[in-house]
Structures are given as C-alpha cells and as structure tokens.
Enzyme design. Structure first.
Site: not given
Length: 549
Positions: A59, A217
């Site tokens: 991320h 994700h």
C-alpha cells in the site's frame, strides 16, 4: 520479469531499506536479525502518545512512508497484503510506547484487527497503556457485517498524529478520533485488478468495464459497471455518496490514486469531481496523490470526512512526511483572460509576377511529389513527409491571391504564418522559423537569397541539424550557397540534387525521426526532406530560372 525484485522473500525488507535510505535520517528500522519489520521515527523519545499503524505491505507509501512528525510514530509491515504477526506488532508497540501510552490505528480486516488486538492485550499485560481504533470506511461494503477499512484511514492517521504532537492524552485522542471515525466514508473504483509480485494476475474486469467498490488487496468490488466516460463514473460515485452526507455540513476529501493511474487520468477524474453536485459541500482536498495504494491497481478512491473548526486545524497542520499531500482549501477557480496575441500581420495583397511564379512552381511541385515522398519516408520514418509539404502547399495555394508578392518582407512573414498553421510536426515549425527570420533579414538587405540564407541559419540554430546530419539541410544549404555565389538556379538545383543523393550513403542520422534507426535501415535511402528540397530546386530551374532574379 513482471516485477523488479531480487527474491520474493526479501521484497518487503529491501523496500523498507530503500525507504530508510531515502528518508534523510528521519526513519530507522529494527535490525535485520529481527523478524519484525518495523519502521520508526528516528527522533522519537516516548514523551508523547505513540501512534502506530500498519498491516500488509503493498500500500506504499502507506504505512511506513507516513511515519513522520505529525503522523505515525511507527508502522508495522507484514508481507504483501498479509497482516504482520502478533509478535511483530508487539515489538513495535514496546519500542515506541512510554508513559503517555499508544494508539493503534487498524483497518477493518480480520487478520489486522486480530493480530493488532492480541498484541495490544499482551502490551497491556506488560503494563503499557494501549488502545485501538478500527476504521471501516468503505461505503460499498457498509451493509456487510465487516465493511472494509481503506483510504479513509488516512484521516485518522492525520488527526491522531496532530493531537499526539500537540501533547494530548491518550483518552482525549481516542475520544476525538472515534468521533471523527464515525464521519468518514470512502467509495472507490478501478478498471483492472493488481498483481502480487511473483503471483499470476486475476483477470475479472472487462476492457470497457469498471469495478465499483474495492478492496485494497485485490478483492472483488460489489458491482461491475461500464461507464461511458470519466464524468459518468464520477457522477455514479457521487450519487452513492450523497445519501451518507449531512445537510449543511462541509467536508474534506482525500482523492487517492490506487497506484496504477497516470497523473493525467487522476486530474481528469478530480476535475469531474469538482464539476459534480458534490463540489459545493467540499472545503478541503488532499491529492490527487497515491497515498494508500494497492500495488499498481489502476483505480482511485474518494474519502470524505465531516468538517468542524477543530478538524480543519487537525488536517491542515504540517507534517514531516513527503508522501502525505497537504490539505488545500478549495476555491472557486476563475479563469484569467488570455493575452491577445496577433495571429499574424495583416498584409495588403500586391502583385509581382515573377515572384508569384516561383511560389506557384513550389506549390505545384509539392503537390505532385506528395505520394513519392510519402513512399520514401515510409522506409525511414512514418510515411507522412509528402503530406507535410503538400499540406503547406495547399494552404499557400488557398491564400495565393491575398499574398503581398511585391513586398519581400511581408511575403516571408505571411508564408511563416501559413506554414506554422498548415505544416505538421517539427518541419512546419522549422520552415516557419526560417521564413520569419528571412522576413527580418529582407527588411535589412532587400536581397532574396541573403534573406533565405539567414532563415536557414535560424532553422539550423533551433533545429540542431547541420550539413551531414542526413536532413533536408543537406540539400537546402548547398543550393542556397550556390545562389549566394551568383551561380544561378541550374547550379543551385545541381547542388541540391548532390546533397540529397549524398544522404543515401549516410548511415547515421543526427536529427529527425531517422536518428532512431540503425545503419542498415538507412543505407541506400535518401532523406525524404532532402529529396523534396532537391525536387523543388529542380522544378524552379526548369521553369525559366526565376530564382536567378
């Protein structure tokens, strides 16, 4: 090699090393012999409440890139899209927590809140004051039992970081952050999935489709749509957000790039957001910027937070992170008037039959050779040089009765304007420069050849080409040199032909598109621009030698 990496097993550790090396001494990490991948502020002394977050890697710049004064104290990094272990989180807590205590900021994913939660309990058993905030801001999954925590978490990082720096106590920080957390909502969309380094990519979104609602994700969203444009997509997302917004309340927005969108696309999307029905409720914006990404996912998210005067202060205070975009106040953008630039001098048509004959010969030659020069250019370029010369010729032909043939400077200026507008690519600009400089030179010398020679110098100055570089200069330069010596149009044509033919033996081009080609692609093929110039001079020599004038 689908991803730049050494070993998949070392990916996260080496990425952390890169972050530390680029931090200018702001950040440190646990030693390599520790299994815990924790990034910490180098200047931390445990005097204030520690703000700790983290989760799976992938991320970036979140969460480790947000470790900075005014944001996070530490970030605990798991493997890509996998929660860090309980022991790693506990090590991070112990490393930064003093008497003031620690706040854990956790996104609402099972692995994260279980591992961070158990670590918090173990830390409490060690006598540390630890509390945890769970962010569940995803509007698309808000009706489920476990709505996702996504980019709205960044609001919590910023508010908690500000309060900790200001010396607020743990209980005060928790109370303020919990209240803000209830006012955060996020919606996102992506036009493709992401791929975990070293793993195959899941293909589930069609070429013209967009997935509404997203997991950071790579989890599926809640709906597949096929919006016809960026503005249609933004209007759809705004329509979904609107029922969650309170009347009479202003909001701050984080416009987050999920990692795979170009900045150009993000700015178009943001521009559409500023034109949407949501705009009147927005007071501050952070972004567009990649802050909480999903590797290279080509998507974005819009996160909103209800504003109060206090939260305005919290959000707009500075941080030491180069990755967290500043919250900027939105203002109504009023365009400024563009300066009025004269598109070109206004000329009075005038007659000079010999000069007009030269121009008409050039026009007809350019039109006649269009296909031949295109075919030649197709061998060493993109096959449009003939179109370029012919396009300029058509523009001049259309304006022929309005040209000031009796005024050399005015004629050159008029031709410069026409070529600038009609000729494509760099050739048009170069010829326009040549004609503009020739106009200035003619005003001084009243000499056609001297003026054209000055124009050629300007073309070479700005274009960078010189004789021998395999461009039209190889034909144009010797032709004008012959005229300057008084040798006449026949000699000029012969010089241009020799120059053009010589380019066929040049196996290296130092300017133009041919400069990207290898020698064997050029050998035996004349430069198209030089060939065009040679044909023009040959046509002029054959039409009564008007250049001798």
């Amino acid at each position: 090699m689908r991803s730049f990496l050494n070993r998949k097993e070392d990916l996260v550790s080496e990425a952390i090393d890169g972050l530390i090396a680029a931090s200018g001494g702001r950040l440190v990490r646990f030693s390599p012999d520790s299994s815990a991948r924790v990034v910490l502020r180098a200047d931390w002394h445990k005097s204030d409440v520690a703000i700790v977050s983290g989760g799976g890697s992938g991320h970036e710049p979140s969460h480790a890139g947000l470790v900075a004064d005014g944001l996070l104290t530490a970030a605990v990094c798991g493997e890509v899209f996998a929660s860090p272990s309980v022991d790693a989180v506990l090590a991070g807590i112990v490393a930064v927590t003093g008497d003031a205590g620690c706040l854990l900021v956790v996104k609402n994913y099972t692995g994260d809140w279980l591992n961070f939660g158990l670590a918090a309990e173990k830390a409490k058993a060690l006598g540390l004051k630890v509390q945890m905030i769970i962010v569940a801001d995803d509007l698309a999954t808000s009706q489920s039992r476990q709505p996702r925590g996504i980019a709205g978490t960044l609001f919590v990082h910023k508010i908690a970081g500000h309060l900790a720096r200001a010396g607020a106590g743990l209980e005060e920080i928790v109370a303020i952050v919990e209240q803000a957390n209830r006012g955060i909502v996020t919606i996102g969309a992506a036009r493709d999935t992401c791929a975990v380094p070293g793993s195959p990519k899941v293909e589930r979104i069609g070429v013209d489709e967009v997935e509404i609602g997203l997991g950071i994700h790579g989890e599926p969203g809640v709906e597949i749509a096929a919006p016809k444009s960026s503005s249609v997509l933004i209007d759809d997302l705004v329509l979904r957000l609107t029922p969650r917004l309170k009347p009479g309340v202003d909001y701050a927005v984080i416009f987050n790039n999920l990692g795979g969108l170009s900045n150009l696309e993000c700015l178009v999307l943001f521009s559409d957001l500023m034109k949407s029905t949501l705009r009147p409720k927005l007071r501050y914006v952070a972004g567009p910027a990649p802050v909480m990404t999903a590797l290279e996912m080509p998507g974005f998210s819009i996160s909103l937070l209800e504003l109060t005067s206090e939260r305005e202060t919290f959000l707009t205070s500075p941080t030491a992170s180069p990755y967290f975009p500043r919250f900027e106040r939105l203002h109504k953008v009023e365009p400024v008037a563009a300066p009025k630039v004269d598109a070109g001098e206004v000329f009075v048509a005038s007659a000079d039959a010999p000069v007009r004959a030269v121009v008409e010969t050039i026009i007809e030659t350019c039109l006649a050779m269009e296909a031949d020069i295109n075919a030649l250019d197709a061998k060493v370029g993109d096959g449009d040089t003939g179109n370029t010369f012919a396009g300029a010729a058509r523009a001049v032909k259309a304006a022929i009765d309005r040209l000031p043939f009796a005024d050399g400077a005015a004629l050159f200026s008029a031709l410069s304007d026409l070529k600038r507008k009609a000729m494509g690519g760099s050739s048009g600009v170069l010829f326009a420069i040549m004609m503009a400089r020739s106009a200035d030179a003619y005003r001084q010398s009243k000499d056609w050849v001297a003026a054209l020679s000055e124009g050629l110098q300007a073309m070479q100055q700005y274009g960078g080409a010189k004789p021998g570089d395999r461009t039209m200069v190889d034909a144009l330069s010797p032709a004008l040199a012959a005229l300057a010596k008084g040798e006449g149009s026949a000699s000029a044509a012969s010089a241009a032909r020799r120059g053009a033919d010589a380019t066929a033996a040049m196996t290296q081009a130092n300017a133009g598109r041919s400069s990207y080609l290898e020698a064997r692609s050029l050998e035996g093929i004349a430069d198209p621009g030089a060939e065009a110039i040679a044909r023009i001079f040959e046509a002029l020599a054959a039409s009564a030698g008007d250049l001798d004038r």
